[in-house]
Design a protein around this motif. Sequence first.
Motif, PDB file in Angstrom:
ATOM      1  N   LEU A   1       0.879  -1.254  -0.027  1.00  0.00           N
ATOM      2  CA  LEU A   1       0.017   0.124   0.107  1.00  0.00           C
ATOM      3  C   LEU A   1       1.281   0.903   0.135  1.00  0.00           C
ATOM      4  N   ALA A   2       0.450   2.226  -0.730  1.00  0.00           N
ATOM      5  CA  ALA A   2       1.403   3.170  -0.928  1.00  0.00           C
ATOM      6  C   ALA A   2       0.327   4.241  -0.070  1.00  0.00           C
ATOM      7  N   GLN A   3      -0.676   4.504  -0.080  1.00  0.00           N
ATOM      8  CA  GLN A   3      -1.838   5.393   0.383  1.00  0.00           C
ATOM      9  C   GLN A   3      -3.448   4.331   0.762  1.00  0.00           C
ATOM     10  N   GLY A   4      -3.392   4.568   1.906  1.00  0.00           N
ATOM     11  CA  GLY A   4      -5.102   4.368   2.792  1.00  0.00           C
ATOM     12  C   GLY A   4      -4.601   3.354   3.679  1.00  0.00           C
ATOM     13  N   ARG A   5      -5.137   2.725   4.024  1.00  0.00           N
ATOM     14  CA  ARG A   5      -4.923   1.523   5.069  1.00  0.00           C
ATOM     15  C   ARG A   5      -6.135   0.382   5.456  1.00  0.00           C
ATOM     16  N   LYS A   6      -5.627  -0.757   5.680  1.00  0.00           N
ATOM     17  CA  LYS A   6      -6.617  -2.095   5.077  1.00  0.00           C
ATOM     18  C   LYS A   6      -6.547  -2.963   6.764  1.00  0.00           C
ATOM     19  N   ASN A   7      -7.136  -3.189   7.390  1.00  0.00           N
ATOM     20  CA  ASN A   7      -8.052  -4.222   8.335  1.00  0.00           C
ATOM     21  C   ASN A   7      -8.065  -5.565   7.806  1.00  0.00           C
ATOM     22  N   ILE A   8      -7.060  -6.837   8.192  1.00  0.00           N
ATOM     23  CA  ILE A   8      -7.659  -8.315   6.907  1.00  0.00           C
ATOM     24  C   ILE A   8      -8.076  -9.052   8.511  1.00  0.00           C
ATOM     25  N   TYR A   9      -8.786  -9.800   8.570  1.00  0.00           N
ATOM     26  CA  TYR A   9      -9.513 -10.563  10.108  1.00  0.00           C
ATOM     27  C   TYR A   9      -9.191 -11.994   8.980  1.00  0.00           C
ATOM     28  N   ILE A  10      -8.142 -12.888   9.843  1.00  0.00           N
ATOM     29  CA  ILE A  10      -8.013 -14.264   9.364  1.00  0.00           C
ATOM     30  C   ILE A  10      -8.561 -15.503  10.304  1.00  0.00           C
ATOM     31  N   GLY A  11      -9.004 -15.649   9.892  1.00  0.00           N
ATOM     32  CA  GLY A  11      -9.953 -16.424  11.474  1.00  0.00           C
ATOM     33  C   GLY A  11     -10.079 -15.206  12.737  1.00  0.00           C
ATOM     34  N   ASP A  12      -9.303 -15.568  13.980  1.00  0.00           N
ATOM     35  CA  ASP A  12      -9.381 -14.613  15.138  1.00  0.00           C
ATOM     36  C   ASP A  12      -8.500 -13.701  14.634  1.00  0.00           C
ATOM     37  N   ARG A  13      -7.687 -13.992  13.973  1.00  0.00           N
ATOM     38  CA  ARG A  13      -6.238 -13.282  13.918  1.00  0.00           C
ATOM     39  C   ARG A  13      -6.529 -11.692  13.200  1.00  0.00           C
ATOM     40  N   PRO A  14      -6.060 -10.194  13.925  1.00  0.00           N
ATOM     41  CA  PRO A  14      -6.944  -9.295  12.862  1.00  0.00           C
ATOM     42  C   PRO A  14      -5.107  -9.053  12.726  1.00  0.00           C
ATOM     43  N   VAL A  15      -4.982  -8.133  11.223  1.00  0.00           N
ATOM     44  CA  VAL A  15      -3.498  -7.484  10.369  1.00  0.00           C
ATOM     45  C   VAL A  15      -3.957  -6.501   9.704  1.00  0.00           C
ATOM     46  N   THR A  16      -3.211  -5.529  10.140  1.00  0.00           N
ATOM     47  CA  THR A  16      -3.123  -3.899   9.475  1.00  0.00           C
ATOM     48  C   THR A  16      -2.585  -3.742   9.268  1.00  0.00           C
ATOM     49  N   TYR A  17      -2.441  -3.497   7.917  1.00  0.00           N
ATOM     50  CA  TYR A  17      -1.544  -1.736   7.355  1.00  0.00           C
ATOM     51  C   TYR A  17      -1.317  -1.312   6.608  1.00  0.00           C
TER      52      TYR A  17
END
Length: 294
Positions: free
Chosen positions: A54-70
């Motif tokens: 990502l060069a701009q913005g934000r995403k939240n990912i949910y894998i099962g019960d594990r959150p990952v933000t980038y």
Amino acid sequence: MQTLANLMQSYVDKKGWNDLEGIKETEIDGVWLYRSSNGNGRQPFTYESGIILLAQGRKNIYIGDRPVTYAAGDYLVVGVPMPLECEAMPIDGEPLLGLSITIDPKRLHKLVKQLEEQGFLESYCNKHKAGSSGLESTEMEALMLDSCTRLMKTLHCEIEANILGDALIDEVVYRALTGAEGRVLFDLAHQDGHYARVAKALSKVHEEYDQTITVQSLAEEANMSVSAFHNAFRNVTFESPLQYLKKVRLNKAKDLIQIEGMRISDAARRVGYSSPSQFSREFKRHFNATPRAI
């Protein structure tokens, strides 16, 4: 000096993609540009193997019960296809901008072999944690940022993209391999490890999702016992094998209905459901919407 986000925006301007809500393939094979002014709420997606930045913005990912933000300045290393939930958010009214880079297995094995011949892997393993999931996020180091910046500059010129593109992809994959989460790709390249064996079973899921697939057959594909395979599968995907299979089938069905215009009953059969009512129940539970509403 132009930032990575500035370069992506000027490329979008050049291509006339300022209304794009999604991804488009660029002049370099396997390199896709992502843009979205609106973002999206939390919803199911499948992330394919590769490098996503990502060069701009934000995403939240949910894998099962594990959150990952980038966010801007971060990148993901995705070793295996990952059904997950994702929400994407523009920042300060500026659109999300990013790149998705597919990693060809031949390219990966070539670079891993070269690094191993240089004795890199041993020193790398002494510095980084053991074990990998199928997806990890990390901050873009200066060298990775420089490589991606030159990749974006090259995309502005079709001649340069055609001549230099392949070498630049080698460079970006090299940076990912030697970065903080390179183990995800190293483990994928090592065919005798649990990670690579699970990846082999996942290939079977994605190729034969419309057929009868059991945990036993997947374990045999991975050349592992059922219990060992089940544990290894969860470590990589954060899902049980059957949960993963169900998500793959439902995501495929959604594409068939939404993109290809297939009838709901036909899509259900195409992805392996013999019961339309069961398909509708599981579809609604997964997407929080009925197939007809989709």
